[in-house]
Design an enzyme around this catalytic site. Structure first.
Site, PDB file in Angstrom:
ATOM      1  N   SER A  55       0.951  -1.175  -0.085  1.00 14.63           N
ATOM      2  CA  SER A  55       0.059   0.015  -0.146  1.00 14.63           C
ATOM      3  C   SER A  55       0.745   1.264  -0.041  1.00 14.63           C
ATOM      4  O   SER A  55       0.253   2.194  -0.190  1.00 14.63           O
ATOM      5  CB  SER A  55      -0.831   0.005   1.251  1.00 14.63           C
ATOM      6  OG  SER A  55      -0.186  -0.118   2.395  1.00 14.63           O
ATOM      7  N   ASP A  85      -7.933   6.197   4.439  1.00 13.10           N
ATOM      8  CA  ASP A  85      -8.237   5.341   5.456  1.00 13.10           C
ATOM      9  C   ASP A  85      -9.545   5.078   6.404  1.00 13.10           C
ATOM     10  O   ASP A  85      -9.376   4.253   7.353  1.00 13.10           O
ATOM     11  CB  ASP A  85      -6.802   5.069   6.360  1.00 13.10           C
ATOM     12  CG  ASP A  85      -5.477   4.959   5.594  1.00 13.10           C
ATOM     13  OD1 ASP A  85      -5.717   4.231   4.499  1.00 13.10           O
ATOM     14  OD2 ASP A  85      -4.473   4.939   6.280  1.00 13.10           O
ATOM     15  N   HIS A 120       1.237   4.460   6.723  1.00  7.82           N
ATOM     16  CA  HIS A 120       0.622   5.262   5.720  1.00  7.82           C
ATOM     17  C   HIS A 120       0.958   6.736   5.921  1.00  7.82           C
ATOM     18  O   HIS A 120       1.345   6.848   7.087  1.00  7.82           O
ATOM     19  CB  HIS A 120      -0.960   5.240   5.671  1.00  7.82           C
ATOM     20  CG  HIS A 120      -1.307   3.717   5.244  1.00  7.82           C
ATOM     21  ND1 HIS A 120      -2.551   3.434   5.093  1.00  7.82           N
ATOM     22  CD2 HIS A 120      -0.712   2.826   4.269  1.00  7.82           C
ATOM     23  CE1 HIS A 120      -2.971   2.437   4.431  1.00  7.82           C
ATOM     24  NE2 HIS A 120      -1.650   2.062   3.960  1.00  7.82           N
TER      25      HIS A 120
END
EC number: 3.4.21.89
Length: 172
Positions: free
Chosen positions: A49, A115, A90
Site C-alpha cells: 500500500s 483510510d 501510511h
C-alpha cells in the site's frame, strides 16, 4: 558432539548462555523503545500500500515525536487501530486543527481511497495518541524474513531448532 551434554555443569552453562542471549536482545529492544518513545520502534512493511515509497518487506525505524510537537501533512506514520494487532504504515494526507487535539487523515500512497474504512467503528480521523511513530529511516527488504516466518510457521520451528542446536553444541 552430544558428549558435551553429559557434563551437567557444561549443559547448565550452555542453557544460561542461551538465556543471556535472549535477555540481552529483549533489553536492547526495550532500551530502543524508551529512546524512541515508541512501543514498537522497528516495524516491517506488510503490504504494497505504500509503494513506491516503501516495498513489502522493508524494515522501518520509527521515532515517536513528543505529543506537543506538530505532526505534518506528508509525514509517513505508523498507527494502530483500536482492537487490531497489526500496525499500519501510511502517509498523513489531511490535518484538521493543531496541537495534540489535531485530527489526522491517512492514506497509503498506492491506495485509491483514504483510510477511513480502516479506522475503528465510529472513528473518522486519527488522533496524535494513535500514532506509534514517524518513519525516520528504512532498510529495503531486510524485514522480508519476518514475513516469511509468519506466512510459513514451520520455518520458525526449523530456525529455532537450528539456533538451539548451535547453542548446545557450541564449545567454549
Amino acid at each position: 558432539m552430544l558428549s558435551s551434554l553429559k557434563n551437567p555443569r557444561q549443559a547448565a552453562a550452555q542453557l544460561l548462555n542461551f538465556g543471556l542471549i535472549l535477555s540481552t536482545a529483549f533489553m536492547m529492544w526495550k532500551g530502543l523503545s524508551v529512546i524512541t518513545d515508541s512501543p514498537s520502534p522497528i516495524v516491517v512493511v506488510l503490504s504494497g500500500s505504500m509503494e513506491p515509497a516503501f516495498q513489502r518487506g522493508d524494515l522501518l525505524f520509527l521515532w515517536n515525536r513528543n505529543l506537543l510537537r506538530e505532526t505534518d501533512v506528508g509525514e509517513v506514520v505508523v498507527y494502530n487501530v483500536k482492537d487490531k494487532d497489526i500496525p499500519i504504515v501510511h502517509r498523513i494526507v489531511r490535518k484538521f486543527g493543531a496541537g495534540a487535539s489535531a485530527k489526522l487523515l491517512t492514506k497509503g500512497d498506492n491506495n485509491a481511497a483514504d483510510d477511513t474504512e480502516l479506522y475503528a467503528r465510529g472513528q473518522d480521523y486519527l488522533e496524535r495518541q494513535d500514532i506509534i511513530g514517524s518513519v525516520v529511516a528504512y532498510i529495503p527488504f531486510v524485514g522480508y524474513v519476518t514475513i516469511l516466518l509468519s506466512e510459513h510457521p514451520w520455518l520458525k520451528t526449523v530456525m529455532l531448532g537450528i539456533m538451539g542446536l548451535v547453542v548446545v553444541l557450541q564449545r567454549e
